[in-house]
Scaffold this active site. Structure first.
Site, PDB file in Angstrom:
ATOM      1  N   ASN A 226       1.166  -0.780   0.017  1.00  0.00           N
ATOM      2  CA  ASN A 226      -0.339   0.270   0.162  1.00  0.00           C
ATOM      3  C   ASN A 226       1.110   1.374  -0.268  1.00  0.00           C
ATOM      4  OD1 ASN A 226       0.973   0.022   2.599  1.00  0.00           O
ATOM      5  ND2 ASN A 226      -0.766   0.311   3.785  1.00  0.00           N
ATOM      6  N   HIS A 227       2.036   1.312  -0.170  1.00  0.00           N
ATOM      7  CA  HIS A 227       2.981   1.833  -0.535  1.00  0.00           C
ATOM      8  C   HIS A 227       2.821   3.450  -1.644  1.00  0.00           C
ATOM      9  CE1 HIS A 227       6.206   0.634   2.912  1.00  0.00           C
ATOM     10  NE2 HIS A 227       5.045   0.659   3.110  1.00  0.00           N
ATOM     11  N   VAL A 229       2.899   7.385  -4.120  1.00  0.00           N
ATOM     12  CA  VAL A 229       3.245   8.101  -3.992  1.00  0.00           C
ATOM     13  C   VAL A 229       2.164   8.868  -5.069  1.00  0.00           C
ATOM     14  CG1 VAL A 229       5.377   9.833  -4.315  1.00  0.00           C
ATOM     15  CG2 VAL A 229       5.802   8.221  -3.933  1.00  0.00           C
ATOM     16  N   PRO A 370      -4.465   8.946   5.683  1.00  0.00           N
ATOM     17  CA  PRO A 370      -4.904   8.785   3.738  1.00  0.00           C
ATOM     18  C   PRO A 370      -6.421   7.866   3.837  1.00  0.00           C
ATOM     19  CG  PRO A 370      -2.919   7.499   4.247  1.00  0.00           C
ATOM     20  CD  PRO A 370      -3.327   8.404   5.810  1.00  0.00           C
ATOM     21  N   GLY A 371      -6.633   8.202   2.921  1.00  0.00           N
ATOM     22  CA  GLY A 371      -8.125   7.128   2.492  1.00  0.00           C
ATOM     23  C   GLY A 371      -7.808   5.749   1.938  1.00  0.00           C
ATOM     24  N   HIS A 394      -4.382   5.659  11.524  1.00  0.00           N
ATOM     25  CA  HIS A 394      -3.479   5.984  10.353  1.00  0.00           C
ATOM     26  C   HIS A 394      -3.687   5.639   8.953  1.00  0.00           C
ATOM     27  CE1 HIS A 394      -2.816   1.827   9.284  1.00  0.00           C
ATOM     28  NE2 HIS A 394      -1.855   1.696   9.107  1.00  0.00           N
ATOM     29  N   GLY A 397      -7.995   1.437   6.655  1.00  0.00           N
ATOM     30  CA  GLY A 397      -7.861   0.301   7.100  1.00  0.00           C
ATOM     31  C   GLY A 397      -8.332  -0.469   6.304  1.00  0.00           C
TER      32      GLY A 397
END
Length: 488
Positions: A226-227, A229, A370-371, A394, A397
């Site tokens: 899920n990383h 940019v 973030p969503g 964070h 989820g």
């Protein structure tokens, strides 16, 4: 078709420790995956290294996982847990799975636990649940921090008309593609430079010294899962004195990644040490801790902080590359860790606060929640709520495991929701589809007492790892377990 052939040098390059596990791993892979491409084989080995627990029941790969997992010392008494854990607050309880609640109940029974909370995006992890917050007395839990030490968010706000994202889409897309690398084993041929790579800890700790070369090659890379940019539109309805940006609409550059192989190796090494020093019963085994009064605890604390600073440096390298191409500096940069441990004051006493997939939300502390690739993220300001141990979620989820998402979500459905939200996706896969995540608006509603929204980020051009999930990643997975690299 040529047969797979691996070398010890290649395994050490992806972080495997010197020892019998290298020969074992080479033999198993060459025997059972003889026709697999070398890059895929190394990706499998990298995944086992980062998340050995998830392969403990794999009929082929379990031997490699077992060799990587810490072996408890023979003899010695098992440390008991308290019969009843300390009280903790749960935010957004209706959307939290039982596995995460059970893990939190177990964590609060540790003799070193003094406070805890569970965030509305919480789900099952290893040790602490993802979204779990635990304050301890003079003790640090490596798996309470997580494998991806210092996983963090970083947002640069640029005074650019958002219309340019559409008008110059090719330019903005090219900058994302050129600024970083994705993939669990990715390295740069030409390393970037940053002061963090000259830190004395690399010389003072033998473990870190052995990881320095690889860390340098991965500086500015972004990992997988899920990383991301991404470019997006930042909306600020009114000026907030802490954020310090005038009301308006801006272009934002948002990144999410952690400390890469450096953090994973630190986490795995010191978890092994902690388990050897403190034998805990059944469900608590991954909550073994190190005291900050002992040498190993001091070493982990040094290594964790270096990994956190390294993660920050990775973001800064990416953002500086892109800012240079834009020819301007950001109006504001907002960033925060969400896999880390901090020394904080609670009721007049210093405690160690572990936030594993949780955002610091002390009074007036800025952060980003973030969503998903098609849902907004939120720039927030903490309210300093003691009941949450000064923490917030964070992200949205996961509500669906990666395996479940791959089985149920179609490319047609993903493309339709991306088109509806006007999002261009570079890489990424069905396991990261918006349907796999909770409703970010419901999550934010559940923590309205914890943070105040001061800005909203709408994704528009999203860059993620383009590698397609392999079948071996799904095999023999517990549906309730999550990918350590991605969530922790």
């Amino acid at each position: 078709m040529p047969r797979l052939q691996l070398t010890g040098k290649e395994l050490r390059a992806i972080g495997y420790p010197q020892g019998p596990v290298i020969s074992l791993a080479m033999n198993i892979m060459e025997k059972n995956f003889r026709h697999l491409a070398k890059t895929d084989a190394l990706e499998i080995l990298s995944s086992i290294l980062q998340s050995p627990n998830q392969y403990a029941h794999d009929g082929v790969l379990n031997k490699i996982a077992e060799a990587l997992l810490p072996k408890p010392k023979a003899g010695g008494d098992e440390l008991p847990l308290a019969e009843k854990g300390i009280d903790f607050n749960v935010f957004g309880a209706g959307g939290i799975e039982q596995g995460a609640l059970h893990q939190m109940y177990t964590a609060t029974k540790l003799p070193v636990a003094v406070a805890g909370a569970l965030m509305p995006d919480a789900h099952h992890g290893y040790g602490l649940p993802i979204g779990g917050v635990l304050a301890t007395e003079n003790a640090v839990i490596p798996y309470g921090v997580g494998v991806d030490i210092g996983c963090r968010m970083c947002l640069s706000i640029f005074d650019i008309n958002p219309k340019e994202l559409a008008d110059r889409e090719h330019f903005f897309t090219r900058e994302l593609n050129e600024a970083t690398l994705f993939g669990s084993g990715s390295t740069f041929q030409k390393a970037a430079d940053h002061e963090v790579m000259y830190r004395k800890e690399f010389d003072e700790l033998g473990l870190l010294k052995g990881l320095q070369d690889r860390a340098w090659k991965q500086l500015g890379s972004s990992g997988s899962g899920n990383h991301f940019v991404e470019w997006g539109i930042v909306e600020i309805k009114e000026k907030d004195q802490v954020l310090g940006v005038e009301a308006g609409t801006y272009v934002g550059l948002l990144s999410h990644s952690g400390s890469r192989a450096l953090g994973a190796n630190v986490a795995n090494h010191y978890t092994k040490v902690a388990k050897e020093k403190r034998r805990l019963p059944g469900d608590a085994v991954n909550l073994a801790w190190l005291s900050l009064d002992e040498q190993e605890g001091v070493e982990y604390w040094m290594a964790m902080n270096l990994a956190g600073d390294y993660a920050s440096a990775c973001h800064h390298v990416i953002h500086e590359k892109i800012a240079k191409q834009l020819g301007r500096k950001p109006l504001k940069m907002v960033e925060n860790h969400h896999n880390f441990a901090w020394k904080e004051n609670r009721e007049g006493k210093e405690v160690i606060v572990h936030r594993k997939g949780a955002t610091p939300a002390g009074k007036d502390v800025l952060g980003i929640i973030p969503g998903s690739m098609a849902a907004p993220g939120f720039v927030v300001k903490g309210k300093g709520e003691m009941s949450s141990v000064n923490s917030a979620s964070h992200g949205a989820g996961r509500k669906m495991s990666r395996t479940a998402a791959l089985k149920t979500v179609t490319h047609k459905e993903l493309n339709e929701v991306l088109a509806k939200q006007g999002v261009k996706l570079l890489g990424g896969g069905l396991d990261e589809a918006p349907f796999a995540y909770k409703d970010i608006h419901e999550v934010m509603k559940a923590q309205s007492s914890l943070v105040e929204t001061v800005g909203v980020f709408f994704p528009k051009i999203v860059k993620m790892d383009g590698a397609q999930p392999k079948r071996w990643k799904k095999k023999n997975r517990d549906e309730n377990s999550r990918d350590l690299l991605m969530g922790e």
